[in-house]
Structure formats: C-alpha cells, structure tokens
Motif scaffolding. Structure first.
Motif, mmCIF file in Angstrom:
data_model
loop_
_atom_site.group_PDB
_atom_site.id
_atom_site.type_symbol
_atom_site.label_atom_id
_atom_site.label_comp_id
_atom_site.label_asym_id
_atom_site.label_seq_id
_atom_site.Cartn_x
_atom_site.Cartn_y
_atom_site.Cartn_z
ATOM 1 N N SER A 228 -9.546 9.054 -4.384
ATOM 2 C CA SER A 228 -10.081 8.685 -4.800
ATOM 3 C C SER A 228 -12.192 9.003 -4.921
ATOM 4 N N MET A 229 -12.235 9.531 -4.265
ATOM 5 C CA MET A 229 -13.477 10.205 -3.582
ATOM 6 C C MET A 229 -14.049 11.622 -3.718
ATOM 7 N N PRO A 230 -14.110 12.097 -4.936
ATOM 8 C CA PRO A 230 -14.043 13.310 -4.950
ATOM 9 C C PRO A 230 -15.197 13.579 -3.705
ATOM 10 N N GLU A 231 -16.345 12.865 -3.682
ATOM 11 C CA GLU A 231 -17.539 13.693 -2.245
ATOM 12 C C GLU A 231 -16.846 14.213 -0.845
ATOM 13 N N ALA A 232 -15.707 13.380 -1.205
ATOM 14 C CA ALA A 232 -14.665 13.516 0.465
ATOM 15 C C ALA A 232 -13.384 15.260 -0.188
ATOM 16 N N TYR A 233 -13.447 15.787 -1.108
ATOM 17 C CA TYR A 233 -13.108 16.523 -1.319
ATOM 18 C C TYR A 233 -12.643 18.216 -0.602
ATOM 19 N N ASN A 234 -12.355 18.705 -0.340
ATOM 20 C CA ASN A 234 -11.969 19.783 0.860
ATOM 21 C C ASN A 234 -13.436 19.730 1.826
ATOM 22 N N GLN A 235 -13.097 18.568 2.595
ATOM 23 C CA GLN A 235 -13.881 18.743 3.798
ATOM 24 C C GLN A 235 -12.838 17.975 4.861
ATOM 25 N N VAL A 236 -13.537 18.047 6.524
ATOM 26 C CA VAL A 236 -12.569 17.452 7.484
ATOM 27 C C VAL A 236 -13.250 16.523 8.403
ATOM 28 N N PHE A 237 -12.323 15.887 8.108
ATOM 29 C CA PHE A 237 -13.363 14.026 9.130
ATOM 30 C C PHE A 237 -12.772 13.859 10.328
ATOM 31 N N ASN A 238 -13.374 13.392 11.546
ATOM 32 C CA ASN A 238 -12.830 13.356 11.867
ATOM 33 C C ASN A 238 -12.736 11.242 11.918
#
Length: 330
Positions: A228-238
């Motif tokens: 529900s957070m488009p700002e996180a889309y298509n990214q990689v997170f530790n």
C-alpha cells in the motif's frame, strides 16, 4: 471501498503467518497457500482462507488466480535452510526458484498490483558488511543464488510487463511461531529446543561469528504495509535489527530466559559467512524509524511462547541429494 484480496504463500509458516495477521488487521481478504512442509495449520490467523498446496503446482496456482482475482501477492514460501542448500540443490531450485517463477507468471497474467517478495541477505555473500542495497550481490550458496535469481526475474517482469514488486532482504528472524524442531536452520529456535530437552547447545566453530537477530515484528509489519506504499515499489530493502551479536552471546541470552546456564557443545566449523549484518537506512527512510525490539526483549517473548508449546523433535530432511562434506550433527 473495495476490499483488497491478498495471496500469502507460506502463510502457515513463521514470517508468513505474522504477515497474514497484519494484512487481516489492515482489512485485506487473505488467502493462505502452504504445503505445511515447514508450517503448521494452527499458525494461520483466524479469518484467513487456507488452501493446502505447493507453489510448484502451476495448475493449482492458475486456478487460484482465476478464482480469487488477487490484488496483491506476498511470496514468503521457501525452504530457507541456507547451509543445507548445498546438499539439496535440485530441491532448493525447484521450490525456491521455479515455484517463484510460477507465481510471477500468474501475477503478470492477472495484472496483480504489487508482488512483495522475501529474499535474504544470503544474496550478498561473504565480506560485505554492513550489507547495503547498492552492493553487487555475490551469493555463495544455492539458497542465495535462488533468491537473487528471483529478484532479477521480478526486475525483468517489471520492465517487460509492468509488474510492480517490493523485495525484502530480512535476516536471522526469530519469534513466536518459528519451527523450533528444525535442526538445520534458525539458531535461536534450535537453542530453545535443545535447552528444553536438557541438551547442550550446539555451536559450529568457536561461536565468534556475528549476526543481527531480528524480532518478527520488525520484519513482518513493513512487509505487510509495503503493497500500500507506492514509494516502496520496485525497490529492494534490507530489514531487521541493527545490532550484531556473537553466537556465544546469543546462547547466554537464551539461557538466561530459561533460567539455565547452558552447556555448549562446540562442533567443527561449517562453511558459512563469519559476519553478517545489514544497513537499514533505506528501509528506515521509507517505512519509518520505530524502535526495534531488543534481543533481550525479543528472546523473552519467544521463550515464553516456546515454553507453552514445548520442545519438538528435530525432523530429518529425507531428500538430501549430496552427503559429501555435510556438517557434523546433520
């Protein structure tokens, strides 16, 4: 407002069951798909629909996507025994890579809004600490290779078909619902299972290897929120805890919360990364900087749960493909 439909693979397992609970609390309609090879049906939160089945069954997946029209996919199903993956290569790639590709195919065909995937810090390989998302992955075991291959496939699917994804690289997660009867993975669960059976705690090598042990809520909550957070889309997170501890220090903390001074059985060192901990500044920027649960507080929570459920007999993995150089005790 339309209720979002979410598929959670591995939702009877450890991290998956917690993600399912948080998704339900957020108002999602949740379907859990799990083959119960490492999970337990009583871990599935009330309110979720359960289907017993495997992500390797592409016909089953096609039927489920056709029937339920999922908005989101949370892919947590995996056999996550990193060290054992050297000896179960075919099993590892079938379940952790091919099964994931089956899901990605269906997500593309059915226009899923976002695909959240739990990868692993195993993709980084040795000697890269603190691990950062801008580093070039160099996995050194088949488990890490499979996880990184899925990450690359999601990136390719986004570029070709527009499938949005979020990749998480958690590490050394522990807490309630962990399978403490699995002798091949999850050192905290192994220690608790051993101490409840009055057995010595087994440590490979001298115990000076370091890990940052992550309490389940520090991992499951960001995963559940991510779609529900488009700002996180298509990214990689530790994601996970910031403070590393030695395995010897871990044994002392576990012993404290069981009121015991455990005996240690040191076994021959196995091939593994000596030091593994991540930089989480990117995740903090996107998901917030809530205080993480300390190792002492998290172990206390898990120990209380473990004492209620009791010790579990360690299961032998019956599908070992190569036995040469297997670590002592396996």
């Amino acid at each position: 407002m339309k209720q979002m439909k979410s598929l959670i693979t591995g939702g009877a397992g450890f991290i998956g069951s917690h993600v399912a609970r948080h998704c339900l609390e957020a108002g999602h309609e949740v379907l859990v798909l799990d083959d119960l090879s490492g999970g337990f049906e009583d871990h599935i939160p009330e309110g979720a629909t359960f289907i017993k089945g495997s992500i390797t069954d592409h016909k089953l997946l096609a039927d489920l996507f056709n029937q339920y029209k999922f908005d989101y996919v949370y892919h947590l199903a995996a056999y996550a025994a990193e060290g054992l993956s050297h000896f179960i290569r075919r099993f590892n790639y079938t379940n952790n890579l091919i099964g994931s590709v089956n899901l990605i195919n269906e997500a593309v065909k059915h226009k899923v809004k976002c695909f959240a995937f739990t990868s692993s810090i195993a993709v980084y390989g040795p000697g890269q600490v603190p691990m950062r998302e801008d580093m070039t992955p160099l996995p050194e075991d088949p488990y890490g290779v499979a996880k990184y291959a899925v990450e690359l496939d999601l990136k390719a699917a986004h570029e070709m078909f527009g499938l949005n994804y979020v990749v998480f690289r958690p590490h050394n997660v522990y807490g309630e619902n962990q399978n403490i009867g699995d002798k091949y993975r999850n050192v905290i669960g192994i220690f608790m299972n051993q101490i409840m059976q009055d057995k010595p705690l087994t440590i490979f090598g001298d115990g000076t290897q370091t890990r940052a042990f992550s309490y389940i809520d520090d991992v499951a909550i960001p995963i559940a929120r991510s779609v529900s957070m488009p700002e996180a889309y298509n990214q990689v997170f530790n994601i996970g805890a910031d403070t590393p501890y030695t395995v010897k220090e871990l044994a002392e903390v576990v012993g404290k919360h069981f009121g015991a001074s455990p005996k240690i059985n040191y076994l021959a060192a196995r091939k593994e990364v000596q030091h593994a901990y991540s930089d989480h500044s990117k995740a903090h920027e996107v998901f917030g900087t809530e205080d993480s649960v300390s190792l002492d507080a998290g172990i206390q929570k898990m120990a209380s749960w473990a004492e209620k459920v009791g010790a579990r007999k360690s299961q032998e993995f019956e599908q070992v493909e190569v036995r040469e150089n297997m670590p002592e005790g396996w």
